[in-house]
Design a protein around this motif. Sequence first.
Motif, PDB file in Angstrom:
ATOM      1  N   LEU A   1       0.797  -1.154  -0.155  1.00  0.00           N
ATOM      2  CA  LEU A   1      -0.030  -0.123  -0.038  1.00  0.00           C
ATOM      3  C   LEU A   1       0.970   1.203   0.081  1.00  0.00           C
ATOM      4  CD1 LEU A   1      -2.346  -1.130   2.781  1.00  0.00           C
ATOM      5  CD2 LEU A   1      -2.907  -0.915   0.502  1.00  0.00           C
TER       6      LEU A   1
ATOM      7  N   GLU B   1       1.098   6.627   6.722  1.00  0.00           N
ATOM      8  CA  GLU B   1       0.597   5.682   8.027  1.00  0.00           C
ATOM      9  C   GLU B   1       0.097   6.552   9.189  1.00  0.00           C
ATOM     10  OE1 GLU B   1       3.121   2.344   8.995  1.00  0.00           O
ATOM     11  OE2 GLU B   1       3.895   2.529   7.025  1.00  0.00           O
TER      12      GLU B   1
ATOM     13  N   GLU C   1      -1.941  -3.122  10.281  1.00  0.00           N
ATOM     14  CA  GLU C   1      -2.037  -4.151  11.197  1.00  0.00           C
ATOM     15  C   GLU C   1      -2.563  -3.817  12.276  1.00  0.00           C
ATOM     16  OE1 GLU C   1       1.517  -4.929  13.396  1.00  0.00           O
ATOM     17  OE2 GLU C   1       2.156  -2.750  13.651  1.00  0.00           O
TER      18      GLU C   1
HETATM   19  P1  AMP Z   1       3.506  -4.098  10.651  1.00  0.00           P
HETATM   20  O1  AMP Z   1       4.491  -4.928  11.875  1.00  0.00           O
HETATM   21  O2  AMP Z   1       2.602  -4.960  10.044  1.00  0.00           O
HETATM   22  O3  AMP Z   1       3.186  -2.791  11.304  1.00  0.00           O
HETATM   23  O4  AMP Z   1       4.388  -3.533   9.527  1.00  0.00           O
HETATM   24  C1  AMP Z   1       5.654  -2.989   9.772  1.00  0.00           C
HETATM   25  C2  AMP Z   1       5.710  -1.864   8.603  1.00  0.00           C
HETATM   26  O5  AMP Z   1       5.634  -2.462   7.357  1.00  0.00           O
HETATM   27  C3  AMP Z   1       4.518  -0.916   8.651  1.00  0.00           C
HETATM   28  O6  AMP Z   1       4.704   0.191   9.449  1.00  0.00           O
HETATM   29  C4  AMP Z   1       4.429  -0.602   7.302  1.00  0.00           C
HETATM   30  O7  AMP Z   1       5.535   0.438   7.216  1.00  0.00           O
HETATM   31  C5  AMP Z   1       5.158  -1.625   6.349  1.00  0.00           C
HETATM   32  N1  AMP Z   1       3.794  -2.351   5.831  1.00  0.00           N
HETATM   33  C6  AMP Z   1       3.272  -3.228   6.418  1.00  0.00           C
HETATM   34  N2  AMP Z   1       2.483  -3.872   5.530  1.00  0.00           N
HETATM   35  C7  AMP Z   1       2.292  -3.017   4.530  1.00  0.00           C
HETATM   36  C8  AMP Z   1       1.508  -3.077   3.119  1.00  0.00           C
HETATM   37  N3  AMP Z   1       0.558  -3.840   2.847  1.00  0.00           N
HETATM   38  N4  AMP Z   1       2.049  -2.010   2.322  1.00  0.00           N
HETATM   39  C9  AMP Z   1       2.847  -1.085   2.635  1.00  0.00           C
HETATM   40  N5  AMP Z   1       3.590  -1.122   3.798  1.00  0.00           N
HETATM   41  C10 AMP Z   1       3.282  -2.323   4.733  1.00  0.00           C
END
Ligand code: AMP
Length: 442
Positions: free
Chosen positions: A191, A195, A290
Amino acid sequence: MKKILLIGNGAREHVMAETLKNSRHGVELFAVGKTKNPGIADLCEEYMLADVCDEDSIREFANRVRPDMAVIGPEAPIAEGITDMLLENGIKSASPLASVGRLETSKSFARDLLTKYKIPGNPKYKVFFNEDGLSDIFDELGDDFVVKADGLKGGKGVKVSGDHLNGKEEGMNYARECLEEAGRVVIEEKLVGQEFSLMCFCDGQSISAMPCVQDHKRAYEGDKGPNTGGMGSYSAPDHLLPFLSNKDVNEAFYINERVLEAIYKETDAHFKGVMYGGFILTKNGVKLIEYNARFGDPEVMNVLPLLKTDFVDVCDAIINDSLDELELEFEHKATVCKYVVPEGYPDNPVKNEQVNVSEEILTNEPGLKLYYASVDERDDGLYLAGSRALAFVGIAETIEEAEAKAQKAVESVKGPVFFRKDIGTRELIDSKIEMMNKIRGV
Ligand code: AMP
Ligand code: GLY
């Protein structure tokens, strides 16, 4: 007088301790932490040094202290069922049971919950238990994919194409690694946007939002480098963010509300505690990155210092299902939090080296706060314990003023450390607004 058991030894728990101690009820704090956090130690009656997931030691401590309630800061003890164990021993917590904590511990559980209950916000995604069909999803997503290890990784198990992985082959290799380690991996569409975190207090049925916060997960300036637990964050006086409208926040809040209902239907357990939605504003509206089942760190340091409502009343309401009777109020101020981290963090952090912070800076600068994180207080001073070490929060009428306070403070720290100068600066915020305008074709 209330006796409260607090589990965790980071900056998140330091600000929780401070906010609990500010309660008009009068609070006696009993803390459990793996290292001695000097900030928490100063605020509590008794500090037990133990792993925050050590069920036996915590049970014994809790049964001796017999607190009126418990509050658990980090994700690991929630995932390990420390809330459940305390409840079995007659101690209620303003934190979730392990069954609903899965919202955070399993990325596939969270994604599948949204799908099953027709809640908006998911990107294109697929969960794999083996390599069948793995190659096809990479073909379908092309160059824009994210590979997520399906378990608790402290924000470090996610790899994004273009940033950490280049092309299908590297994506497939990391996905295989995740499969080998956990037997499960989530592959999803990358995506693009900005954020933001929308944390809500939940009592199982009612839900109340906190101000929005933007964290900076990347280690280096300009949002580059490896993902970390979060290098710093900011919030705005209107509780929105400079690139975020009321409508956007309402979309995110709606997703949280629906998830609260869905998780009860799915697990038969009420989600009590903090539901933290990590969202991204894209050209197609708000999407979910998330969920976390706890306060964000650093985000908690942006919101709790602004909470005007008594935090003990909030925790009581979470436990007693009466959140809807409590009006949550936050000050309309800007906050900027900056973390000081060890050189080499997150991959090869320096450890067991001294770090010096002059508390004098705090007395001379109104609206500046210091929260201790991964440091160990020993007889001869403060030592780096390997993760984010010290957090400074500037609180002021504008983001610029709050940034200047936090920046002055991080610069005063001595030791083998670094920080991000750009967090909360006009320049970085303007670049985020511009990026959103471009994406949305404004
Ligand atoms: P999370 O542990 O799921 O928060 O992922 C850590 C970081 O990865 C997030 O803060 C985003 O910067 C990046 N991220 C996770 N999922 C996505 C996604 N579907 N698209 C783009 N960036 C993502
Ligand atoms: N700020 C990121 C987290 O708490 O997971």
